[in-house]
Every structure is written in structure tokens, then in C-alpha cells.
Scaffold this active site. Structure first.
Site, PDB file in Angstrom:
ATOM      1  N   ASP A  56       0.795  -1.256   0.001  1.00  0.00           N
ATOM      2  CA  ASP A  56      -0.145  -0.051  -0.069  1.00  0.00           C
ATOM      3  C   ASP A  56       0.814   1.222   0.162  1.00  0.00           C
ATOM      4  O   ASP A  56       1.394   1.755   1.166  1.00  0.00           O
ATOM      5  CB  ASP A  56      -1.027  -0.070   1.120  1.00  0.00           C
ATOM      6  CG  ASP A  56      -1.985  -1.158   1.344  1.00  0.00           C
ATOM      7  OD1 ASP A  56      -2.517  -1.273   0.076  1.00  0.00           O
ATOM      8  OD2 ASP A  56      -2.420  -1.607   2.000  1.00  0.00           O
ATOM      9  N   GLU A  94      -2.835   4.945   1.063  1.00  0.00           N
ATOM     10  CA  GLU A  94      -4.117   4.980   1.587  1.00  0.00           C
ATOM     11  C   GLU A  94      -4.230   6.315   2.099  1.00  0.00           C
ATOM     12  O   GLU A  94      -3.889   6.491   3.074  1.00  0.00           O
ATOM     13  CB  GLU A  94      -4.458   3.878   2.466  1.00  0.00           C
ATOM     14  CG  GLU A  94      -4.218   2.363   1.724  1.00  0.00           C
ATOM     15  CD  GLU A  94      -4.855   1.283   2.385  1.00  0.00           C
ATOM     16  OE1 GLU A  94      -5.878   0.802   1.978  1.00  0.00           O
ATOM     17  OE2 GLU A  94      -3.976   0.851   3.472  1.00  0.00           O
ATOM     18  N   HIS A 141       2.263  -5.273   3.165  1.00  0.00           N
ATOM     19  CA  HIS A 141       1.754  -6.505   3.693  1.00  0.00           C
ATOM     20  C   HIS A 141       2.441  -7.737   3.250  1.00  0.00           C
ATOM     21  O   HIS A 141       2.202  -7.830   2.101  1.00  0.00           O
ATOM     22  CB  HIS A 141       0.225  -6.576   3.334  1.00  0.00           C
ATOM     23  CG  HIS A 141      -0.502  -5.272   4.013  1.00  0.00           C
ATOM     24  ND1 HIS A 141      -1.484  -5.628   4.978  1.00  0.00           N
ATOM     25  CD2 HIS A 141      -0.806  -4.041   3.450  1.00  0.00           C
ATOM     26  CE1 HIS A 141      -2.142  -4.412   5.228  1.00  0.00           C
ATOM     27  NE2 HIS A 141      -1.935  -3.525   4.243  1.00  0.00           N
TER      28      HIS A 141
END
Length: 460
Positions: free
Chosen positions: A241, A244, A255
Site C-alpha cells: 500500500d 491509502e 503487507h
């Protein structure tokens, strides 16, 4: 972290179909990006954008001809499957076709030059669409695979000045197959051209099709989303990511997954947002996040702050080194000035970048579950980054936790003054999708000026 994307529909239905319909021509909007070799030396690439198949009309593969008109039966309407056409997962793939997309009219997606605008609520002729998820393509049948290391930086501009609490303009990478699973799964006839093959670290179970089959078996309609549900399978893969964010808060979050590429999982053993046991799956659902507000600096990011979200700015993410020694470093550029990421102001957590040391310290101080390390941590993240990942650009609201994990106090029953609990200035009552969809229908995000190259080649 807690991604759930949906689309509201009336006459149109939505699903990730594997056969291909012919009612709407699929014309991918063009979007350029730049490959750099050194500072000031960048080459423009002619990319394309495709919307995820989960948003598309899914209908019978053949229609009923009446005079000059052809009518089709929906395979999926609101949050329910047609029980005649979709008696099981294989029957669904055999009976149902996914169709082309009217990008601007139905989905509020507009590409122009090097920019892509995603509108939140779009009222089309046949439907009201909520949010979208799009992928960068190399050509009309292949996703672009971005290799993000070692020693690579990725840069883009973003305007999220009208993204309020509860919305997430997310730009990120996942380890999808470049063809959307077309070669792996013989029943998948749609492929990347129609946006198939999605996966992420939540092992999402709201996908209508996975591995060329329907996800109808065990499907449970959502209790608070009239257009979505959870099926018996999920789709897992590593996720980076990059971004965000809304105008209040932002997070950068790797992740890791024990199995990097797209893998189908079963039921609650998928883990993630959609399952009873969040930590049961192949992937790390929480990640090791850097949110400046959560790390103690409440003056760094937001409207009128150091990084002023009332105006467009540039986001630079560097991937330095490899393996366990991977460092993910963030800069911003705004008003001609390069802005280093804020430093942690949390006692016992050092620095302003994501490293194995930072993650070790943060998880211990915040008392968070450390599945990032359990699933291979920085070493597995580096493998995913260097192996090539698909770029996702999306806009969504959150039917699971109202986006409070990004921009508010979360969990809501904890004291915001406790380290790690305060994540942004939004009220704990904010972000309810029904409220956001009615009050902030005109919200949008624009991503532009994407660049990839060696360290220090894309900005400054």
C-alpha cells in the site's frame, strides 16, 4: 488495511465474470506514465486503464431476441446470485458473461494524458455506481508489471482535496497475474482485458469470481451493504500500500504473505477483513504502517499543514536495499519544496521510514499483532516488489469499519491518547457509508504524473 469495495446498481448487475458479453464495447482509457533512467531522463509509456470485473454487468451469455431487441437475465442482482443460472461455482462460469464498461458514463472514470480521475458516486442511465478499482495495463490484454526494487523509487501526484473522512483514495500494488489468470484457469475467458484476477493481503471474499469459477457456494449477502456479500473462497497475494489516504490522514503499509502470488483460500481460513479469524490466513492483514498522525505528529499532514492536502502534491516512495534490510522511505514535494517524512514522536519507536527495526519497535510499543513478521516480513515483501506487481488505483468507502482505522480513533473503545490508537482527526461517528455516499457524492481523487526509476531519478 480493511478494504471492501462495492457498487450500487439497479438495472445493471455486478460481478467478476469469466465469459465475455458483447453489449458494450470494452475500450480501455489511455493513461501515460514515465520510466526514468536518471534525473531528468524519463521516457513516456502509453499505458491503459481497466476497471475491475467485480463492477461489471454480469448476465446470461445469450440473450432473448424479441424483434430487434435482445434482453439478458442478470446473473447477480443487488447482493444475490441468480439461483437458476448459478447453482454452483462451475455453473456460474459456464452460464454467465461479463460485459464491457462505459468508463465515464457509468463509473465516473476519466483518463486524460498522464492523469486519472475517479469520482465517488456516479449516476448513470441505468445505475448508481459507488467507487471503483482500476489497474494499469501494458496493452489491451496484459497488466503492466512494475518491478519495485532493489533501489527503485515510485512517484506520483495526487489531488485529494475533496476526499473527506470515511473515504480512501488508494494507490497500491498487488502480486496479481499479468494476464488476470487467463492462462492458469481454462474457464477464465475474460482475463486482464476485463479486469479479472484480483487479490490482496485481506484475501478478499467479496469477489464474485476467483480462479475462473464463481464464488456463489457459501455466499452470504452483506447485512449493511445492499450490493455485496462474502463467498466461500478468497483471493490472497502480497500487497504494497503505497498510498491509502483522504484529506485528513494517510498511511504507507507493506503487507507480507507467506505465499506471494495469487492463491485461492477457503472460508474463514482466509483470514483478513472478511473472515471470523482475522489472522488465520496466508497473508498479514494489518501490515507495518507509517501514518504520521499515528506516529505522533499531528501537524504534518492535512489541510493547511506541512503537507497541505487542500492542494495537489507529489508522493515519492523509495525502496532501498533488499531482503530483511529493505527500507521503505517516503518524501513529499509541494510548492517546489522537498519535504521529508515526519519523524516518529512515539517513545521507543525511531525514525521516519519503514524498516525491520521500525516494525519490531512499533508492534511492541503499540501492542499490535505482528503477523507482518510471521508472514516473512521485509524479506517476503522485497521478493514481491522485485518480482513485479500490478498497479491499482481506487476510491472506496468502508462497510466494515467506516475507515476509522485510517483517519480516527481505532479501536473506538480505546483512549485516543494511548500510543497507536489515534490515527486522525475524524470523529468516531464518521465514515458510515450511507452518510458518506449521500453527503459526499461529489468526492473524487485524481492521480497523475506516475514515474518509476532508480533512486533520486523521478523528483527534485
Amino acid at each position: 488495511m480493511y478494504r471492501a469495495l462495492t457498487v450500487a446498481s439497479s438495472l445493471l448487475a455486478v460481478a467478476q465474470g469469466q465469459l465475455v458479453g458483447t453489449q458494450q464495447t470494452e475500450t480501455h482509457p489511455g493513461m501515460t506514465w514515465q520510466q526514468c533512467t536518471a534525473k531528468g531522463s524519463c521516457t513516456s509509456k502509453n499505458g491503459k486503464v481497466v476497471i475491475d470485473a467485480n463492477w461489471r454487468w454480469l448476465h446470461t451469455k445469450t440473450g432473448l431476441v424479441t424483434g430487434q431487441d435482445i434482453s439478458y437475465t442478470n446473473c447477480y442482482t443487488d447482493n444475490n446470485w441468480n439461483t437458476t443460472l448459478c447453482t454452483d461455482n462451475k455453473a456460474c462460469a459456464a452460464n454467465c458473461a461479463v460485459d464491457g464498461a462505459d468508463y465515464t458514463g457509468t463509473y465516473g472514470i476519466t483518463a486524460s494524458g498522464n492523469s486519472l480521475q475517479l469520482k465517488f458516486v456516479t449516476k448513470g442511465s441505468y445505475s448508481t455506481n459507488i467507487g471503483s478499482r482500476t489497474y494499469m495495463m501494458r496493452d489491451d490484454s496484459t497488466y503492466e508489471m512494475f518491478k519495485l526494487g532493489p533501489n527503485v523509487e515510485f512517484t506520483f501526484d495526487v489531488d485529494l482535496s475533496n476526499l473527506p473522512c470515511g473515504l480512501n483514495g488508494a494507490l497500491y500494488f498487488v502480486s496479481m497475474d499479468s494476464d488476470g489468470g487467463l492462462k492458469k484457469y481454462s474457464t477464465n475467458k475474460a482475463g486482464a482485458k476485463y479486469g479479472t484476477g484480483y487479490c490482496d493481503a485481506q484475501c478478499p471474499r467479496d469477489l464474485k469470481f476467483i480462479n475462473g469459477e464463481g464464488n456463489v457456494e457459501g455466499w452470504t449477502p452483506s447485512s449493511n451493504d445492499p450490493n455485496a456479500g462474502v463467498g466461500g473462497h478468497g483471493s490472497c497475494c502480497a500487497e504494497m500500500d503505497i498510498w491509502e489516504a483522504n484529506s485528513v490522514s494517510t498511511a504507507v503499509t507493506p503487507h507480507a504473505c507467506s505465499t506471494i502470488g495469487q492463491t485461492r483460500c477457503d472460508g474463514d481460513s482466509c483470514g483478513g477483513t472478511y473472515s471470523g479469524d482475522r489472522y488465520a490466513g496466508l497473508c498479514d492483514p494489518d501490515g507495518c504502517d507509517y501514518n504520521s498522525y499515528r506516529m505522533g505528529d499531528k501537524t504534518f499532514y492535512g489541510k493547511g499543514k506541512t503537507v497541505d492536502t487542500s492542494k495537489k502534491f507529489t508522493v515519492v516512495t523509495q525502496f532501498i536495499g533488499t531482503g530483511d534490510a529493505l527500507e521503505i522511505k517516503r518524501f513529499y514535494v509541494q510548492g517546489g519544496k522537498t519535504i521529508a517524512n515526519s519523524n516518529s514522536q512515539i517513545a521507543g519507536v525511531d525514525g521516519n521510514s519503514i524498516t525491520t527495526k521500525f516494525c519490531d519497535q512499533q508492534k511492541q510499543v503499540f501492542g499490535d499483532t505482528y503477523t507482518f513478521k510471521d508472514k516473512g516480513g521485509m524479506a517476503n515483501m522485497a521478493k514481491a516488489l522485485e518480482g513485479g506487481m500490478v498497479l491499482v488505483m481506487s476510491l472506496w468507502d468502508d462497510h466494515y469499519s467506516n475507515m476509522l482505522w485510517l483517519d480516527s480513533t481505532y479501536p473506538t473503545d480505546k483512549d485516543a491518547s494511548v500510543p497507536g490508537i489515534g490515527r486522525g482527526e475524524c470523529e468516531t461517528t464518521s465514515g458510515v457509508p450511507a452518510d458518506v455516499e449521500s453527503k459526499s457524492a461529489s468526492a473524487s481523487v485524481t492521480y497523475s504524473n506516475i514515474k518509476l526509476g532508480p533512486l533520486n531519478s523521478t523528483f527534485g
